[in-house]
Scaffold this active site. Structure first.
Site, PDB file in Angstrom:
ATOM      1  N   ASP A  30       0.824  -1.213   0.000  1.00 37.59           N
ATOM      2  CA  ASP A  30       0.000   0.000   0.000  1.00 37.59           C
ATOM      3  C   ASP A  30       0.862   1.269   0.000  1.00 37.59           C
ATOM      4  O   ASP A  30       1.923   1.292   0.629  1.00 37.59           O
ATOM      5  CB  ASP A  30      -0.920  -0.023   1.228  1.00 37.59           C
ATOM      6  CG  ASP A  30      -2.118   0.884   1.054  1.00 37.59           C
ATOM      7  OD1 ASP A  30      -2.287   1.456  -0.039  1.00 37.59           O
ATOM      8  OD2 ASP A  30      -2.897   1.022   2.019  1.00 37.59           O
ATOM      9  N   GLY A  31       0.377   2.282  -0.684  1.00 35.19           N
ATOM     10  CA  GLY A  31       1.018   3.591  -0.611  1.00 35.19           C
ATOM     11  C   GLY A  31       1.637   4.075  -1.915  1.00 35.19           C
ATOM     12  O   GLY A  31       2.293   5.120  -1.935  1.00 35.19           O
ATOM     13  N   GLY A  33       0.173   5.317  -4.534  1.00 38.42           N
ATOM     14  CA  GLY A  33      -0.465   6.569  -4.942  1.00 38.42           C
ATOM     15  C   GLY A  33       0.075   7.746  -4.141  1.00 38.42           C
ATOM     16  O   GLY A  33       0.413   8.799  -4.700  1.00 38.42           O
ATOM     17  N   ARG A  34       0.185   7.556  -2.815  1.00 37.75           N
ATOM     18  CA  ARG A  34       0.684   8.637  -1.963  1.00 37.75           C
ATOM     19  C   ARG A  34       2.153   8.952  -2.263  1.00 37.75           C
ATOM     20  O   ARG A  34       2.583  10.094  -2.250  1.00 37.75           O
ATOM     21  CB  ARG A  34       0.501   8.276  -0.480  1.00 37.75           C
ATOM     22  CG  ARG A  34      -0.875   8.636   0.061  1.00 37.75           C
ATOM     23  CD  ARG A  34      -1.203   7.898   1.320  1.00 37.75           C
ATOM     24  NE  ARG A  34      -1.530   6.499   1.032  1.00 37.75           N
ATOM     25  CZ  ARG A  34      -1.613   5.557   1.951  1.00 37.75           C
ATOM     26  NH1 ARG A  34      -1.376   5.840   3.223  1.00 37.75           N
ATOM     27  NH2 ARG A  34      -1.939   4.330   1.608  1.00 37.75           N
ATOM     28  N   TRP A  35       2.899   7.899  -2.579  1.00 34.85           N
ATOM     29  CA  TRP A  35       4.315   8.106  -2.928  1.00 34.85           C
ATOM     30  C   TRP A  35       4.415   8.964  -4.190  1.00 34.85           C
ATOM     31  O   TRP A  35       5.212   9.902  -4.250  1.00 34.85           O
ATOM     32  CB  TRP A  35       4.985   6.744  -3.145  1.00 34.85           C
ATOM     33  CG  TRP A  35       6.461   6.823  -3.428  1.00 34.85           C
ATOM     34  CD1 TRP A  35       7.485   6.784  -2.515  1.00 34.85           C
ATOM     35  CD2 TRP A  35       7.087   6.958  -4.721  1.00 34.85           C
ATOM     36  NE1 TRP A  35       8.691   6.887  -3.149  1.00 34.85           N
ATOM     37  CE2 TRP A  35       8.477   6.998  -4.506  1.00 34.85           C
ATOM     38  CE3 TRP A  35       6.599   7.058  -6.026  1.00 34.85           C
ATOM     39  CZ2 TRP A  35       9.394   7.114  -5.548  1.00 34.85           C
ATOM     40  CZ3 TRP A  35       7.517   7.183  -7.076  1.00 34.85           C
ATOM     41  CH2 TRP A  35       8.892   7.212  -6.828  1.00 34.85           C
ATOM     42  N   HIS A  47       3.150   3.062  -9.046  1.00 37.52           N
ATOM     43  CA  HIS A  47       3.026   1.602  -9.185  1.00 37.52           C
ATOM     44  C   HIS A  47       4.301   1.020  -9.796  1.00 37.52           C
ATOM     45  O   HIS A  47       4.745  -0.059  -9.400  1.00 37.52           O
ATOM     46  CB  HIS A  47       1.814   1.256 -10.049  1.00 37.52           C
ATOM     47  CG  HIS A  47       0.502   1.578  -9.396  1.00 37.52           C
ATOM     48  ND1 HIS A  47       0.211   1.240  -8.089  1.00 37.52           N
ATOM     49  CD2 HIS A  47      -0.607   2.226  -9.862  1.00 37.52           C
ATOM     50  CE1 HIS A  47      -1.011   1.646  -7.787  1.00 37.52           C
ATOM     51  NE2 HIS A  47      -1.525   2.258  -8.841  1.00 37.52           N
ATOM     52  N   THR A  76     -10.434  -7.110  -6.422  1.00 43.42           N
ATOM     53  CA  THR A  76     -11.669  -7.069  -7.221  1.00 43.42           C
ATOM     54  C   THR A  76     -12.214  -5.630  -7.275  1.00 43.42           C
ATOM     55  O   THR A  76     -12.923  -5.270  -8.212  1.00 43.42           O
ATOM     56  CB  THR A  76     -12.752  -8.006  -6.617  1.00 43.42           C
ATOM     57  OG1 THR A  76     -12.775  -7.815  -5.202  1.00 43.42           O
ATOM     58  CG2 THR A  76     -12.468  -9.454  -6.914  1.00 43.42           C
ATOM     59  N   GLU A  77     -11.842  -4.817  -6.271  1.00 43.79           N
ATOM     60  CA  GLU A  77     -12.327  -3.417  -6.237  1.00 43.79           C
ATOM     61  C   GLU A  77     -11.463  -2.492  -7.091  1.00 43.79           C
ATOM     62  O   GLU A  77     -11.877  -1.380  -7.430  1.00 43.79           O
ATOM     63  CB  GLU A  77     -12.335  -2.887  -4.791  1.00 43.79           C
ATOM     64  CG  GLU A  77     -13.408  -3.476  -3.898  1.00 43.79           C
ATOM     65  CD  GLU A  77     -13.135  -4.927  -3.517  1.00 43.79           C
ATOM     66  OE1 GLU A  77     -11.958  -5.272  -3.317  1.00 43.79           O
ATOM     67  OE2 GLU A  77     -14.105  -5.711  -3.452  1.00 43.79           O
ATOM     68  N   TRP A  79     -10.777  -2.508 -10.101  1.00 48.89           N
ATOM     69  CA  TRP A  79     -11.333  -2.195 -11.426  1.00 48.89           C
ATOM     70  C   TRP A  79     -12.037  -0.843 -11.406  1.00 48.89           C
ATOM     71  O   TRP A  79     -12.253  -0.222 -12.444  1.00 48.89           O
ATOM     72  CB  TRP A  79     -12.339  -3.272 -11.865  1.00 48.89           C
ATOM     73  CG  TRP A  79     -11.746  -4.625 -12.085  1.00 48.89           C
ATOM     74  CD1 TRP A  79     -11.916  -5.723 -11.293  1.00 48.89           C
ATOM     75  CD2 TRP A  79     -10.891  -5.051 -13.168  1.00 48.89           C
ATOM     76  NE1 TRP A  79     -11.218  -6.799 -11.809  1.00 48.89           N
ATOM     77  CE2 TRP A  79     -10.590  -6.412 -12.959  1.00 48.89           C
ATOM     78  CE3 TRP A  79     -10.350  -4.408 -14.288  1.00 48.89           C
ATOM     79  CZ2 TRP A  79      -9.767  -7.149 -13.821  1.00 48.89           C
ATOM     80  CZ3 TRP A  79      -9.539  -5.133 -15.144  1.00 48.89           C
ATOM     81  CH2 TRP A  79      -9.255  -6.490 -14.912  1.00 48.89           C
ATOM     82  N   LEU A 141      10.355 -21.463  -3.591  1.00 54.30           N
ATOM     83  CA  LEU A 141       9.362 -20.511  -3.081  1.00 54.30           C
ATOM     84  C   LEU A 141       8.065 -20.561  -3.894  1.00 54.30           C
ATOM     85  O   LEU A 141       8.107 -20.588  -5.122  1.00 54.30           O
ATOM     86  CB  LEU A 141       9.956 -19.095  -3.183  1.00 54.30           C
ATOM     87  CG  LEU A 141       8.997 -17.921  -2.942  1.00 54.30           C
ATOM     88  CD1 LEU A 141       8.605 -17.834  -1.470  1.00 54.30           C
ATOM     89  CD2 LEU A 141       9.640 -16.599  -3.394  1.00 54.30           C
ATOM     90  N   SER A 206      -8.723  -5.369   4.284  1.00 58.39           N
ATOM     91  CA  SER A 206      -9.211  -5.122   2.918  1.00 58.39           C
ATOM     92  C   SER A 206      -9.484  -6.398   2.122  1.00 58.39           C
ATOM     93  O   SER A 206      -9.034  -6.539   0.975  1.00 58.39           O
ATOM     94  CB  SER A 206      -8.217  -4.230   2.153  1.00 58.39           C
ATOM     95  OG  SER A 206      -8.074  -2.999   2.792  1.00 58.39           O
TER      96      SER A 206
END
Ligand code: FPP
Length: 252
Positions: A30-31, A33-35, A47, A76-77, A79, A141, A206
């Site tokens: 997460d983050g 967008g803020r970055w 991204h 799924t959100e 989109w 892995l 989430s």
């Protein structure tokens, strides 16, 4: 130091440095967008830089011989984001597999896509299926990449599979137990999540791995995902090692 890469390399830890390591790590990256906003860049660049972090985290997870890493790449959100942002993420999926697949396969990494691939454009879907097929027999892995993934949708899928097996006479209702459900999740055969990390300081699950995180330890480092370094990862793994896990029991 420029914003794009951490040119100063600090020592990273090796498996022997840890008293206890998780078998399965899950990460909400997460983050981005803020970055991007912080650096006055468009979100696609956030991204893109997030993928750089991801590469390093995968390598380190593999070096530490952790069994499974699950990353939340597209929910799924997601989109519902702008056409431009979804387009940028779709392109990143193609770029990621193009540049990483050879090395991951060479390192014996098994790639699994968690989520419904049906909604992806043909090109992306083909690349995802190809990556799974190519690495399906690898024994190192397990890299679970959640794409068009939702934890509730995964549980609905498992419930339908169980109902179908009961209907077909393959399964007795009285025999349905926790294992029956685990066996029908995307992560079948893998250990439950031991450590869940969400960067950027947000403290939410989430809709991520709802069943698999039942006894997970949670860590919420404040750092934004593009700035999350291998040293931050080591710190999280050390913190995990210091946690006392009781699984509902009492300390003795
Ligand atoms: C959350 O940051 C991140 C995402 C929604 C996408 C994460 C995806 C990647 C790092 C790249 C794609 C992965 C692969 C395997 C190609 P946000 O945009 O919600 O950040 P914000 O909350 O600061 O806006």
């Amino acid at each position: 130091m420029g914003i794009f890469k951490k040119t100063v390399r600090r020592a990273v830890m090796v498996r022997e440095d840890f008293q206890k390591l998780p078998r399965h790590v899950a990460i909400i990256m997460d983050g981005n967008g803020r970055w991007a906003k912080k650096h006055k860049l468009n979100v696609a660049m956030g991204h893109r830089q997030g993928v750089e972090t991801l590469r390093e985290v995968i390598r380190h997870t593999d070096d530490l011989k952790i069994e499974a890493l699950t990353i939340y790449a597209f929910s799924t959100e997601n989109w519902n984001r702008s056409k431009e942002e979804v387009g940028a993420l779709m392109q990143l999926i193609l770029d990621f597999f193009k540049s990483e697949i050879d090395e991951l396969d060479e390192k014996n990494v098994r790639i699994l896509i968690l989520g419904d691939k049906a909604l992806f454009p043909d090109k992306q879907r083909e690349v995802l299926i190809e990556a799974e097929n190519r690495t399906g027999g690898n024994t190192g892995l397990t890299l679970n990449i959640c794409l068009n993934y939702g934890g509730r949708a995964e549980l609905v899928r498992a419930a339908k599979a169980i109902a179908q097996d009961v209907k077909d006479g393959k399964l007795n209702v009285n025999d349905v137990n926790e294992q029956t459900i685990s066996d029908r999740l995307y992560t079948t055969g893998q250990p439950d999540v031991d450590l869940m990390i969400r960067t950027s300081g947000e403290m939410r699950l989430s809709n991520f791995l709802l069943y698999q995180c039942a006894y997970a330890e949670f860590l919420f480092p404040k750092v934004l995902w593009p700035d999350f370094s291998v040293q931050d990862y080591d710190e999280a793994l050390m913190a995990y090692g210091g946690r006392e896990r009781r699984f509902g029991g009492r300390l003795r």
